[in-house]
Design a protein around this motif. Structure first.
Motif, PDB file in Angstrom:
ATOM      1  N   TYR A 195      -1.454   9.735 -11.535  1.00  0.00           N
ATOM      2  CA  TYR A 195      -0.576   8.706 -11.626  1.00  0.00           C
ATOM      3  C   TYR A 195      -1.008   7.469 -11.080  1.00  0.00           C
ATOM      4  O   TYR A 195      -0.637   6.245 -11.418  1.00  0.00           O
ATOM      5  CB  TYR A 195       0.611   9.109 -10.719  1.00  0.00           C
ATOM      6  CG  TYR A 195       2.120   8.759 -11.589  1.00  0.00           C
ATOM      7  CD1 TYR A 195       2.626   9.299 -12.571  1.00  0.00           C
ATOM      8  CD2 TYR A 195       2.642   7.700 -10.816  1.00  0.00           C
ATOM      9  CE1 TYR A 195       3.617   8.926 -13.286  1.00  0.00           C
ATOM     10  CE2 TYR A 195       3.803   7.134 -11.581  1.00  0.00           C
ATOM     11  CZ  TYR A 195       4.283   7.959 -12.628  1.00  0.00           C
ATOM     12  OH  TYR A 195       5.416   7.421 -12.918  1.00  0.00           O
ATOM     13  N   ARG A 196      -2.141   7.671 -10.330  1.00  0.00           N
ATOM     14  CA  ARG A 196      -3.019   6.338  -9.666  1.00  0.00           C
ATOM     15  C   ARG A 196      -3.103   5.296 -10.751  1.00  0.00           C
ATOM     16  O   ARG A 196      -3.225   4.185 -10.532  1.00  0.00           O
ATOM     17  CB  ARG A 196      -4.152   6.711  -9.184  1.00  0.00           C
ATOM     18  CG  ARG A 196      -4.070   7.174  -7.571  1.00  0.00           C
ATOM     19  CD  ARG A 196      -3.943   5.743  -6.674  1.00  0.00           C
ATOM     20  NE  ARG A 196      -3.123   6.055  -5.489  1.00  0.00           N
ATOM     21  CZ  ARG A 196      -3.346   6.838  -4.594  1.00  0.00           C
ATOM     22  NH1 ARG A 196      -4.440   7.663  -4.560  1.00  0.00           N
ATOM     23  NH2 ARG A 196      -2.455   6.910  -3.392  1.00  0.00           N
ATOM     24  N   ARG A 197      -3.403   5.889 -11.808  1.00  0.00           N
ATOM     25  CA  ARG A 197      -3.900   4.951 -12.945  1.00  0.00           C
ATOM     26  C   ARG A 197      -2.917   3.934 -13.423  1.00  0.00           C
ATOM     27  O   ARG A 197      -2.865   2.730 -13.627  1.00  0.00           O
ATOM     28  CB  ARG A 197      -3.868   5.857 -14.301  1.00  0.00           C
ATOM     29  CG  ARG A 197      -5.079   5.241 -15.277  1.00  0.00           C
ATOM     30  CD  ARG A 197      -5.040   6.361 -16.470  1.00  0.00           C
ATOM     31  NE  ARG A 197      -4.935   5.462 -17.823  1.00  0.00           N
ATOM     32  CZ  ARG A 197      -5.019   6.021 -18.756  1.00  0.00           C
ATOM     33  NH1 ARG A 197      -4.988   7.123 -19.068  1.00  0.00           N
ATOM     34  NH2 ARG A 197      -5.057   4.885 -19.830  1.00  0.00           N
TER      35      ARG A 197
ATOM     36  N   HIS B  40     -10.647   8.326 -14.114  1.00  0.00           N
ATOM     37  CA  HIS B  40      -9.605   8.704 -15.169  1.00  0.00           C
ATOM     38  C   HIS B  40      -9.986   9.230 -16.532  1.00  0.00           C
ATOM     39  O   HIS B  40      -9.183   9.437 -17.255  1.00  0.00           O
ATOM     40  CB  HIS B  40      -8.717   7.498 -15.010  1.00  0.00           C
ATOM     41  CG  HIS B  40      -7.721   7.251 -13.847  1.00  0.00           C
ATOM     42  ND1 HIS B  40      -6.903   8.113 -13.265  1.00  0.00           N
ATOM     43  CD2 HIS B  40      -8.304   6.378 -13.125  1.00  0.00           C
ATOM     44  CE1 HIS B  40      -6.475   7.471 -12.039  1.00  0.00           C
ATOM     45  NE2 HIS B  40      -7.327   6.444 -11.705  1.00  0.00           N
TER      46      HIS B  40
ATOM     47  N   GLN C 199      -2.146  -0.127  -9.404  1.00  0.00           N
ATOM     48  CA  GLN C 199      -3.459  -0.353  -8.995  1.00  0.00           C
ATOM     49  C   GLN C 199      -3.044  -1.688  -8.163  1.00  0.00           C
ATOM     50  O   GLN C 199      -2.171  -1.972  -7.891  1.00  0.00           O
ATOM     51  CB  GLN C 199      -4.117  -1.095 -10.085  1.00  0.00           C
ATOM     52  CG  GLN C 199      -4.625   0.241 -11.017  1.00  0.00           C
ATOM     53  CD  GLN C 199      -5.737   0.889 -10.501  1.00  0.00           C
ATOM     54  OE1 GLN C 199      -6.894   0.417  -9.885  1.00  0.00           O
ATOM     55  NE2 GLN C 199      -5.580   2.481 -10.577  1.00  0.00           N
TER      56      GLN C 199
ATOM     57  N   ARG D 119       0.949  -1.215   0.105  1.00  0.00           N
ATOM     58  CA  ARG D 119       0.111   0.283  -0.087  1.00  0.00           C
ATOM     59  C   ARG D 119       0.760   1.289   0.034  1.00  0.00           C
ATOM     60  O   ARG D 119       0.439   2.331  -0.776  1.00  0.00           O
ATOM     61  CB  ARG D 119      -0.816  -0.028   1.283  1.00  0.00           C
ATOM     62  CG  ARG D 119      -2.074  -0.941   1.003  1.00  0.00           C
ATOM     63  CD  ARG D 119      -2.819  -1.123   2.465  1.00  0.00           C
ATOM     64  NE  ARG D 119      -3.854  -1.989   2.313  1.00  0.00           N
ATOM     65  CZ  ARG D 119      -5.112  -1.815   2.251  1.00  0.00           C
ATOM     66  NH1 ARG D 119      -5.302  -0.391   2.469  1.00  0.00           N
ATOM     67  NH2 ARG D 119      -5.926  -2.609   1.896  1.00  0.00           N
TER      68      ARG D 119
ATOM     69  N   ILE E  56       2.274   2.141  -3.485  1.00  0.00           N
ATOM     70  CA  ILE E  56       1.449   2.712  -4.529  1.00  0.00           C
ATOM     71  C   ILE E  56       0.851   3.972  -3.784  1.00  0.00           C
ATOM     72  O   ILE E  56      -0.158   4.744  -4.376  1.00  0.00           O
ATOM     73  CB  ILE E  56       0.432   1.973  -5.254  1.00  0.00           C
ATOM     74  CG1 ILE E  56      -0.650   1.285  -4.099  1.00  0.00           C
ATOM     75  CG2 ILE E  56       1.233   0.973  -5.749  1.00  0.00           C
ATOM     76  CD1 ILE E  56      -1.783   0.636  -4.788  1.00  0.00           C
ATOM     77  N   ARG E  57       1.470   4.486  -2.798  1.00  0.00           N
ATOM     78  CA  ARG E  57       0.702   5.665  -1.899  1.00  0.00           C
ATOM     79  C   ARG E  57      -0.785   5.512  -1.611  1.00  0.00           C
ATOM     80  O   ARG E  57      -1.356   6.574  -1.541  1.00  0.00           O
ATOM     81  CB  ARG E  57       1.184   6.883  -2.830  1.00  0.00           C
ATOM     82  CG  ARG E  57       2.185   7.732  -1.891  1.00  0.00           C
ATOM     83  CD  ARG E  57       2.980   8.981  -2.472  1.00  0.00           C
ATOM     84  NE  ARG E  57       2.115  10.112  -1.983  1.00  0.00           N
ATOM     85  CZ  ARG E  57       2.568  11.476  -2.342  1.00  0.00           C
ATOM     86  NH1 ARG E  57       3.152  11.541  -3.369  1.00  0.00           N
ATOM     87  NH2 ARG E  57       1.787  12.380  -1.907  1.00  0.00           N
ATOM     88  N   LEU E  58      -1.172   4.388  -1.130  1.00  0.00           N
ATOM     89  CA  LEU E  58      -2.386   4.464  -0.494  1.00  0.00           C
ATOM     90  C   LEU E  58      -2.246   4.709   0.941  1.00  0.00           C
ATOM     91  O   LEU E  58      -3.042   5.116   1.716  1.00  0.00           O
ATOM     92  CB  LEU E  58      -3.003   3.001  -0.669  1.00  0.00           C
ATOM     93  CG  LEU E  58      -3.462   2.592  -1.978  1.00  0.00           C
ATOM     94  CD1 LEU E  58      -4.102   1.179  -2.130  1.00  0.00           C
ATOM     95  CD2 LEU E  58      -4.649   3.573  -2.446  1.00  0.00           C
TER      96      LEU E  58
ATOM     97  N   LEU F 203      -0.610  12.849  -8.130  1.00  0.00           N
ATOM     98  CA  LEU F 203      -0.855  11.501  -7.663  1.00  0.00           C
ATOM     99  C   LEU F 203      -2.221  11.157  -8.259  1.00  0.00           C
ATOM    100  O   LEU F 203      -2.074   9.795  -8.747  1.00  0.00           O
ATOM    101  CB  LEU F 203      -0.742  11.485  -6.234  1.00  0.00           C
ATOM    102  CG  LEU F 203      -1.090   9.982  -5.705  1.00  0.00           C
ATOM    103  CD1 LEU F 203       0.361   9.226  -6.022  1.00  0.00           C
ATOM    104  CD2 LEU F 203      -1.044  10.267  -4.025  1.00  0.00           C
ATOM    105  N   LYS F 204      -3.014  11.847  -8.313  1.00  0.00           N
ATOM    106  CA  LYS F 204      -4.361  11.313  -8.772  1.00  0.00           C
ATOM    107  C   LYS F 204      -4.311  10.624 -10.217  1.00  0.00           C
ATOM    108  O   LYS F 204      -4.824   9.654 -10.511  1.00  0.00           O
ATOM    109  CB  LYS F 204      -5.345  12.388  -8.787  1.00  0.00           C
ATOM    110  CG  LYS F 204      -6.837  11.894  -8.873  1.00  0.00           C
ATOM    111  CD  LYS F 204      -7.895  12.944  -8.405  1.00  0.00           C
ATOM    112  CE  LYS F 204      -9.182  12.540  -9.170  1.00  0.00           C
ATOM    113  NZ  LYS F 204      -9.771  13.424 -10.134  1.00  0.00           N
TER     114      LYS F 204
END
Ligand SMILES: Nc1ncnc2c1ncn2[C@@H]1O[C@H](COP(=O)(O)OP(=O)(O)OP(=O)(O)O)[C@@H](O)[C@H]1O
Ligand SMILES: [Mg+2]
Length: 318
Positions: free
Chosen positions: A85-87, A117, A90, A54, A57-59, A82-83
């Motif tokens: 980049y989250r794509r 996205h 996963q 986690r 992936i910066r959760l 980050l938002k």
């Protein structure tokens, strides 16, 4: 050699658990993962595997260290960057029951990921895309209008996988994706993950308790104990030449199919419980449960060093 696709350096995740107590869930871990590679991450319950995945992936916000994905330091991205980049990063969760919103249809569960996205387009396009994705994971178009409770455990995990796939990620943390499933279904889901990796070139961090499953899935395996990586090698080498007493103990617990070999096999039993990550032992974190521990292990923290070519372990005696 080219730059590694993923590079984790000195990653730390500490939790403040009150009364000035700090729980060191992930304590300075470092490794790389190549593009298209699967790195297995194994260890006992509570050793920090999920927290590591986690945080990568910066959760979770890291306490220290860096995670570079395709040249970008994920830990330094602003919230807005980050938002987007989250794509690329996963996660597939352990529990397909808890990780799907029971009030949404499959169309909306997966559609939501597309919406976030901006991948959906018109309503018709969105629906078509979801149906396409469902077919990729062995479900079908009719499933789109149903709710999570109408599916079996294995099918629900396929929906969880679809949701991760939908945004065309590059790196996927698979956090014990089969441990909540019937044994008969587990191999199907594993084979699906392997198939998808071949088709899409995914890079996986594959978290598991079960060393035998990890061997089948992974190019290399990292063994974690009390927030630290204690051994890292190719699957082959880790299984054939385990260097750390903890890895040796984990491996000795896997049953061998041949009854004669199984009877002869020496089983190393781990004594005692996992120490608290709030109050880890001095020196080597494993020494309180190690059959080979000496005075030196209490005094000196072993370095994580290359004990054989491309084979790393943190034990004074490896
Ligand atoms: N949000 C949190 N706040 C405080 N402590 C946490 C939090 N999340 C995890 N921990 C603690 O961090 C340690 C590592 O937990 P983590 O869930 O990463 O272990 P794990 O290896 O994934 O275990 P399992 O195999 O049971 O899933 C544990 O001691 C856990 O209690
Ligand atoms: Mg976990």
């Amino acid at each position: 050699m080219s730059e590694p696709f993923i590079e984790v350096r000195g990653l730390r995740k500490f939790f403040n658990v009150g009364n000035n107590r700090i729980l060191k869930a992930v304590h300075d871990i470092s490794f790389t993962i190549a593009k298209g590679e699967t790195l297995g991450l194994v260890g006992e319950s509570g050793c920090g595997k999920s927290t590591a995945g986690r945080t990568m992936i910066r959760l979770y916000e890291p306490t220290a260290g860096s995670v570079t994905l395709d040249g970008v330091d994920v830990t330094k991205l602003s919230k807005s960057k980050l938002k987007a980049y989250r794509r690329k990063m996963q996660m597939i969760f352990q529990d397909p029951y808890a990780s799907l919103n029971p009030r949404l249809t499959v169309l909306d569960i997966i559609g939501e990921a597309l919406d976030i996205h901006g991948l959906a387009g018109s309503r018709a396009e969105r629906k078509r895309r979801v149906e396409q994705l469902l077919e990729m994971v062995g479900l079908n178009a009719e499933h789109a209008s149903r709710f999570p409770h109408e599916f079996s455990g294995g099918q629900r995990q396929r929906i969880g996988i679809t949701r991760a796939l939908a945004v065309e990620p590059e790196f996927i943390v698979c956090d014990e994706p089969i441990s909540a499933l019937d044994v008969s279904i587990q191999a199907q889901i594993i084979n699906l993950l392997i198939d998808l990796q071949k088709k899409m070139g995914f890079t996986y961090l594959f978290v598991a308790h079960d060393l035998s499953m990890v061997k089948y899935m992974s190019d290399r395996v990292a063994v974690m104990y009390l927030g630290k990586i204690v051994e890292l090698a190719s699957s082959e080498n880790l299984y054939a030449h385990p260097q750390h007493p903890y890895t040796q103990a984990l491996l000795s617990a896997i049953p061998v199919p041949d009854p004669d070999l199984e009877a002869q096999k020496e089983r190393i039993v781990l004594s005692g419980d996992l120490p608290s990550p709030v109050n880890p032992p001095s020196g080597c974190p494993f020494r309180t449960r190690c059959h080979a521990a000496t005075e030196r292990c209490a005094q000196e923290t072993p370095e994580f060093r290359e004990v054989r070519p491309n084979h790393w372990a943190s034990c004074h005696y490896a």
